[in-house]
Design a protein around this motif. Sequence first.
Motif: not given
Length: 194
Positions: A142-143, A146-147, A139-140
């Motif tokens: 993926h974050a 996204e950033l 999840q990190v």
Amino acid sequence: EAKALQEQFIRRMAIMANPTAVLVNNPELSESIAATNDIADAVISEATTSVTTTVGAQADAQRSTAIRDAVIVLAAILIALLIVALVARSLVRPLRRLRDSALKVAHTELVRELEQVRTGGDPGPIRPIPVHTTEEVGQVAHAVDELHEQAVLLAGEQARLQVQVSDMFETLSRRSRSLVDQQLTLIDQLERDE
């Protein structure tokens, strides 16, 4: 043996109960005591051998049980350590990949993509960080992706705004030039009329 001891006891009691019997150096009494001692020595010898053998056997059994239990506990500890090492490795590897990829994005890819956007080029698709897990590490990752994508989009928007502002200033400068030209023409005409 118990029956023989009981008979010897009764025999001694009978001798001691007889008031006419001499107790000191009495051969019957001495013989009864000797028979009792022989039986007691035999019982003690048998019991000692039996107890020693039984204690030795139980000690061997307990020693074997203790060794077996120690081996089982040691094996369980080794298995637990192996499992902990595998779990730690499965957590550390994606974390290391995430750290390395995030640093590469921050120091290399993002700078290159921002330069491409500023020069009017297309940065191309964002390559995701190669962490393919579904727990928090994934999840990190993926974050971070996204950033990265949002930073490139913002850089594109900023580049478009700069182009628009440049166009606006160019339009204003053309208008200003046109006004200046008209004023110069008017001043020239006024000078000629004067």
